[in-house]
Design an enzyme around this catalytic site. Sequence first.
Site, mmCIF file in Angstrom:
data_model
loop_
_atom_site.group_PDB
_atom_site.id
_atom_site.type_symbol
_atom_site.label_atom_id
_atom_site.label_comp_id
_atom_site.label_asym_id
_atom_site.label_seq_id
_atom_site.Cartn_x
_atom_site.Cartn_y
_atom_site.Cartn_z
ATOM 1 N N HIS A 261 0.837 -1.196 0.000
ATOM 2 C CA HIS A 261 0.000 0.000 0.000
ATOM 3 C C HIS A 261 0.877 1.252 0.000
ATOM 4 O O HIS A 261 1.957 1.250 0.580
ATOM 5 C CB HIS A 261 -0.927 0.022 1.224
ATOM 6 C CG HIS A 261 -2.086 0.929 1.032
ATOM 7 N ND1 HIS A 261 -2.042 2.268 1.331
ATOM 8 C CD2 HIS A 261 -3.314 0.702 0.506
ATOM 9 C CE1 HIS A 261 -3.205 2.813 1.020
ATOM 10 N NE2 HIS A 261 -3.987 1.884 0.516
ATOM 11 N N ASP A 312 -7.924 -5.301 -1.241
ATOM 12 C CA ASP A 312 -8.355 -6.050 -2.423
ATOM 13 C C ASP A 312 -8.168 -7.562 -2.325
ATOM 14 O O ASP A 312 -8.907 -8.302 -2.968
ATOM 15 C CB ASP A 312 -7.601 -5.552 -3.664
ATOM 16 C CG ASP A 312 -8.189 -4.251 -4.188
ATOM 17 O OD1 ASP A 312 -9.411 -4.063 -4.036
ATOM 18 O OD2 ASP A 312 -7.436 -3.436 -4.738
HETATM 19 C C1 ACO Z 1 -7.748 -0.395 -3.056
HETATM 20 C C2 ACO Z 1 -6.384 -0.167 -3.534
HETATM 21 O O1 ACO Z 1 -6.174 0.548 -4.492
HETATM 22 S S1 ACO Z 1 -5.135 -0.858 -2.634
HETATM 23 C C3 ACO Z 1 -3.801 -1.053 -3.795
HETATM 24 C C4 ACO Z 1 -4.123 -2.110 -4.797
HETATM 25 N N1 ACO Z 1 -2.968 -2.384 -5.649
HETATM 26 C C5 ACO Z 1 -2.293 -3.544 -5.599
HETATM 27 O O2 ACO Z 1 -2.579 -4.444 -4.846
HETATM 28 C C6 ACO Z 1 -1.169 -3.687 -6.595
HETATM 29 C C7 ACO Z 1 0.076 -4.272 -5.955
HETATM 30 N N2 ACO Z 1 0.711 -3.305 -5.070
HETATM 31 C C8 ACO Z 1 1.487 -2.316 -5.575
HETATM 32 O O3 ACO Z 1 1.756 -2.224 -6.777
HETATM 33 C C9 ACO Z 1 2.026 -1.291 -4.608
HETATM 34 O O4 ACO Z 1 2.180 -1.843 -3.323
HETATM 35 C C10 ACO Z 1 1.139 -0.026 -4.533
HETATM 36 C C11 ACO Z 1 0.866 0.532 -5.938
HETATM 37 C C12 ACO Z 1 -0.191 -0.342 -3.875
HETATM 38 C C13 ACO Z 1 1.847 1.031 -3.702
HETATM 39 O O5 ACO Z 1 3.004 1.386 -4.415
HETATM 40 P P1 ACO Z 1 4.207 2.144 -3.722
HETATM 41 O O6 ACO Z 1 3.698 3.186 -2.790
HETATM 42 O O7 ACO Z 1 5.109 2.581 -4.804
HETATM 43 O O8 ACO Z 1 4.852 0.972 -2.865
HETATM 44 P P2 ACO Z 1 6.051 1.044 -1.836
HETATM 45 O O9 ACO Z 1 6.805 2.329 -1.969
HETATM 46 O O10 ACO Z 1 5.526 0.673 -0.516
HETATM 47 O O11 ACO Z 1 6.976 -0.144 -2.363
HETATM 48 C C14 ACO Z 1 8.120 -0.522 -1.628
HETATM 49 C C15 ACO Z 1 8.800 -1.679 -2.282
HETATM 50 O O12 ACO Z 1 7.948 -2.839 -2.171
HETATM 51 C C16 ACO Z 1 7.719 -3.398 -3.442
HETATM 52 N N3 ACO Z 1 6.320 -3.789 -3.509
HETATM 53 C C17 ACO Z 1 5.269 -3.050 -3.133
HETATM 54 N N4 ACO Z 1 4.146 -3.734 -3.358
HETATM 55 C C18 ACO Z 1 4.519 -4.915 -3.896
HETATM 56 C C19 ACO Z 1 3.799 -6.036 -4.342
HETATM 57 N N5 ACO Z 1 2.466 -6.053 -4.309
HETATM 58 N N6 ACO Z 1 4.465 -7.103 -4.831
HETATM 59 C C20 ACO Z 1 5.806 -7.088 -4.880
HETATM 60 N N7 ACO Z 1 6.558 -6.034 -4.466
HETATM 61 C C21 ACO Z 1 5.906 -4.962 -3.983
HETATM 62 C C22 ACO Z 1 7.960 -2.250 -4.408
HETATM 63 O O13 ACO Z 1 8.286 -2.735 -5.707
HETATM 64 C C23 ACO Z 1 9.079 -1.518 -3.756
HETATM 65 O O14 ACO Z 1 10.287 -2.198 -4.035
HETATM 66 P P3 ACO Z 1 11.611 -1.396 -4.509
HETATM 67 O O15 ACO Z 1 11.872 -0.450 -3.368
HETATM 68 O O16 ACO Z 1 12.588 -2.470 -4.699
HETATM 69 O O17 ACO Z 1 11.177 -0.703 -5.759
HETATM 70 O O1 OAA Z 2 -5.432 4.831 -0.795
HETATM 71 C C1 OAA Z 2 -4.937 4.291 -1.791
HETATM 72 O O2 OAA Z 2 -3.880 4.691 -2.340
HETATM 73 C C2 OAA Z 2 -5.572 3.114 -2.417
HETATM 74 C C3 OAA Z 2 -6.639 2.505 -1.588
HETATM 75 O O3 OAA Z 2 -6.387 1.734 -0.694
HETATM 76 C C4 OAA Z 2 -8.004 2.914 -1.845
HETATM 77 O O4 OAA Z 2 -8.255 3.800 -2.678
HETATM 78 O O5 OAA Z 2 -8.916 2.355 -1.197
#
Ligand code: ACO
Ligand code: OAA
Length: 376
Positions: A261, A312
């Site tokens: 997240h 999710d």
């Molecule tokens: C309701 C919603 O919208 S909730 C979000 C739904 N989205 C997902 O589940 C998609 C998968 N998750 C992701 O892509 C990301 O965690 C996001 C988009 C939600 C957040 O992205 P960011 O804020 O950029 O993540 P963050 O800075 O915490 O990432 C830190 C590290 O963990 C890694 N990481 C974060 N999430 C994941 C994941 N799901 N799988 C693998 N690696 C991950 C990143 O690649 C990053 O690695 P790096 O430093 O080597 O590049």
């Molecule tokens: O807050 C976010 O970046 C994504 C999320 O969890 C939502 O929209 O529910």
Amino acid sequence: MAEANKLSGAGLRGQSAGETALCTVGQTGAGLTYRGYDIKELADKAQFEEVAYLLLYGTLPTQAELDAYKARLKGMRSLPAALKTVLEQIPANAHPMDVMRTGCSMLGNLETEWVFDSKLDHVDRMLAVFPGLINYWYNFSHHGKRIDVETDADSIGEQFLWTLHGKKPDPLHVKVMHASLILYAEHEFNASTFTARVCASTLSDIHSCVTAAIGTLRGPLHGGANEAAMDMIQDWKTPDEAEAEIMGMLERKDKIMGFGHAIYRESDPRNAIIKEWSRKLSAQVGDTVLFPVSERVEAVMWREKKLFCNADFFHASAYNFMGIPTKLFTPIFVCSRAAGWTAHVMEQRANNRIIRPSADYTGPDSSEWVDIENRG
Ligand SMILES: CC(=O)SCCNC(=O)CCNC(=O)[C@H](O)C(C)(C)COP(=O)(O)OP(=O)(O)OC[C@H]1O[C@@H](n2cnc3c(N)ncnc32)[C@H](O)[C@@H]1OP(=O)(O)O
Ligand SMILES: O=C([O-])CC(=O)C(=O)O
């Protein structure tokens, strides 16, 4: 030229981009609150319509207000004939989020918000109409059926299941839908809500704000993650197979959908709630695969990467257990987040300045013009 403040991180992370009285995310203590109410309490005790009312009208409704609000929404479910005609043109292989986007946009053509005074009528109409809209398209394009969207369903959650399956749903499923819609209703300045606010800041109409937000929610890094998580776990037959597959994905540095997240650092408070509903539904359907597989994925991701399930991940299995096709998962998110988006649109309008940040220029200092016949 005025010097803009430099940003510390990509994706505007950690920057405050405005004020809101609607929601806190990731602050110490409760983790997620809507207008000060803890999400756990809301998901446990409220109906979705109570939460929508709280977000849109500012306070929790009295029983009389809730009854009147639900009756109002129930009376706003019909689909205009021109909207049905448009939905019938959209092919079965279209992305359902594109159907939502087009449906919302078409509604805006038919019932335009010409003056902001009528905003709440349009907001309530969208909340009332969205479940029937997507399921009208789904049933027509997939089964050749023109469904009646004016059902006797008592709530938006029940209306979604009823118009999807064509019958009064199981009461347990209605309860799960209330919890799910509440969990998804609002989340501060997430990408889709911020999109809605940017659109609102130009003084555009409410259907444009919501249409833009739907397009933003569609992506797998945001709302689309519930479908992507389901696509990932659906073929794994045992927890051991799931573990081996996840280890391989981590080795290849693949993103694991439904994990991580942008704001929460240790857990997403919505996960524990939807996970428990998924566990109950798993028992109801006699599942011995999907829930154990999901739990193993959760454990492996924490063990290997300290990454936790976001809202999710367990929504995928919960929706699957209720017989909801995977491609309709993210449209349910729209049916819920429409409340949060539109509450933010109203908040933006109430204290508006056009949202227009600066950029750090990284292009050439100066470029010399070359006539077209001399280029190449
Ligand atoms: C309701 C919603 O919208 S909730 C979000 C739904 N989205 C997902 O589940 C998609 C998968 N998750 C992701 O892509 C990301 O965690 C996001 C988009 C939600 C957040 O992205 P960011 O804020 O950029 O993540 P963050 O800075 O915490 O990432 C830190 C590290 O963990 C890694 N990481 C974060 N999430 C994941 C994941 N799901 N799988 C693998 N690696 C991950 C990143 O690649 C990053 O690695 P790096 O430093 O080597 O590049
Ligand atoms: O807050 C976010 O970046 C994504 C999320 O969890 C939502 O929209 O529910």
